[in-house]
Enzyme design. Structure first.
Site, PDB file in Angstrom:
ATOM      1  N   SER A  29       0.842  -1.205   0.000  1.00 35.30           N
ATOM      2  CA  SER A  29       0.000   0.000   0.000  1.00 35.30           C
ATOM      3  C   SER A  29       0.873   1.250   0.000  1.00 35.30           C
ATOM      4  CB  SER A  29      -0.882   0.015   1.250  1.00 35.30           C
ATOM      5  OG  SER A  29      -1.659  -1.162   1.305  1.00 35.30           O
ATOM      6  N   GLY A  86       5.937  -0.657   0.114  1.00 32.33           N
ATOM      7  CA  GLY A  86       6.725   0.533   0.437  1.00 32.33           C
ATOM      8  C   GLY A  86       7.140   0.523   1.899  1.00 32.33           C
ATOM      9  N   ALA A  87       7.774   1.606   2.295  1.00 35.60           N
ATOM     10  CA  ALA A  87       8.155   1.761   3.703  1.00 35.60           C
ATOM     11  C   ALA A  87       8.348   3.243   3.996  1.00 35.60           C
ATOM     12  CB  ALA A  87       9.427   0.994   4.026  1.00 35.60           C
ATOM     13  N   GLY A 101       0.808   5.125   5.816  1.00 32.69           N
ATOM     14  CA  GLY A 101      -0.466   5.195   5.109  1.00 32.69           C
ATOM     15  C   GLY A 101      -1.603   4.506   5.857  1.00 32.69           C
ATOM     16  N   GLU A 107      -0.784  -5.223   5.878  1.00 30.71           N
ATOM     17  CA  GLU A 107       0.546  -5.327   5.245  1.00 30.71           C
ATOM     18  C   GLU A 107       1.405  -6.344   5.983  1.00 30.71           C
ATOM     19  OE1 GLU A 107       1.679  -1.199   5.502  1.00 30.71           O
ATOM     20  OE2 GLU A 107       1.489  -0.970   3.337  1.00 30.71           O
TER      21      GLU A 107
END
Ligand code: DER
Length: 233
Positions: A29, A86-87, A101, A107
Site C-alpha cells: 500500500s 513501500g516503507a 499510510g 501489510e
C-alpha cells in the site's frame, strides 16, 4: 530526478526482478506501490503472465481492480511467493517503519505469509538508524477503546511522545480498514532493540499490530536522485 521518478525506477526494478509467471503476488500500500502495480500490469499484458494479486488494503484492492489484474485473497492463497511494498523508513538492518499510510496490519499479515518481502522506496527512506529521517514516529494500530491506557503504557516503558493520528478529510481520528485507531509513537532512543520493543508493545492488551517490521524484509530498492537504483539486502 523527482522523488516520484525515484519511486518509479525502484518499483520497476523490483517487479522486473521478482515477479514470475504462475506466482502469487502480494500488493503493498502507499504511493510507491502504485508504480509497481503499473509495471506488473504492463508485464502481465505483454508477457501473458498468470499472477494472482493479494491486496494489503482497500487501496491495494482498488489498484488491482483498476489494472484488471486477478484479485486473490488469503483464504484461497495463504502462501504468497513475493510481496512488494513501500516503507516509511528502512534502517541498515532492513528493519522497517511502515504504516505511514495506515495500512500496517494487513501489510504485516500479507508480509508474514510471503516467502519474500521486497521493499521499494525513494532514497529519502534509506537510513542508517530508524528515526534518522522519518520523524512521524512508529505507527501502532490499536482497539479504539484502549488507546489512552496503551499510550500511557508505551510511554512508561520506552519514553518519547505519542499522538492519536487525526484524520485530514474527516473530523476526528483516522479509522483503519479494520475499524481501529492508530497511535504514532515518536521514540526518543534510536538505539533500542527493535525486536524486543515490537514484542513488548504487542503484549499490551488492545494493541493490534505495530509498524515495526523486524527481520521480515529480504531486499530493498531505493531510487536515487540521479536515476540509478541502490539495492540493499
Ligand atoms: O503505510 C505504509 O506502510 C506504506 O507502505 C508506507 O510505508 C509507504 O508509503 P509511500 O510509498 O507512499 O511512501
Amino acid at each position: 530526478m523527482s522523488l516520484e521518478q525515484a519511486k518509479q525506477v525502484a518499483a520497476y526494478r523490483a517487479v522486473d526482478e521478482f515477479v514470475q509467471n504462475n506466482s502469487i503476488f502480494g500488493v503493498g500500500s502507499g504511493s510507491t506501490v502504485v508504480y509497481a502495480v503499473q509495471r506488473l500490469a504492463e508485464r502481465v499484458e505483454t508477457e501473458n503472465l498468470k499472477v494472482i494479486c493479494i491486496p494489503t488494503s482497500f487501496q491495494a484492492k482498488q489498484l488491482i481492480n483498476k489494472h484488471n489484474l486477478v484479485l486473490g485473497e488469503l483464504d484461497t492463497n495463504p502462501e504468497i511467493d513475493v510481496t512488494i511494498d513501500g516503507a516509511d523508513e528502512v534502517d541498515s538492518n532492513l528493519t522497517l517503519i511502515k504504516g505511514g499510510g495506515g495500512c500496517l496490519l494487513q501489510e504485516k499479515i500479507v508480509a508474514s505469509c510471503s516467502k519474500k518481502l521486497i521493499v521499494i522506496a525513494d532514497y529519502t527512506k534509506d537510513s542508517k538508524k530508524l528515526g534518522d529521517r522519518y520523524k512521524k514516529g512508529i505507527p501502532i494500530e490499536v482497539i479504539p477503546m484502549a488507546y489512552v491506557p496503551i499510550k500511557n503504557k508505551i510511554i512508561s516503558l520506552f519514553g518519547g511522545e505519542i499522538k492519536l493520528r487525526s484524520a485530514v478529510a474527516k473530523a476526528g481520528p483516522v479509522v483503519t480498514d479494520n475499524g481501529n485507531f492508530i497511535l504514532d509513537w515518536m521514540f526518543a532512543d534510536q538505539d533500542l532493540d527493535w525486536e524486543k520493543v515490537n514484542n513488548a508493545i504487542k503484549m499490551i492488551p488492545g494493541v493490534v499490530e505495530t509498524g515495526l517490521f523486524v527481520k521480515m524484509c529480504c531486499k530493498a530498492y531505493f531510487g536515487q536522485p540521479e536515476g540509478t537504483v541502490k539495492e540493499t539486502n
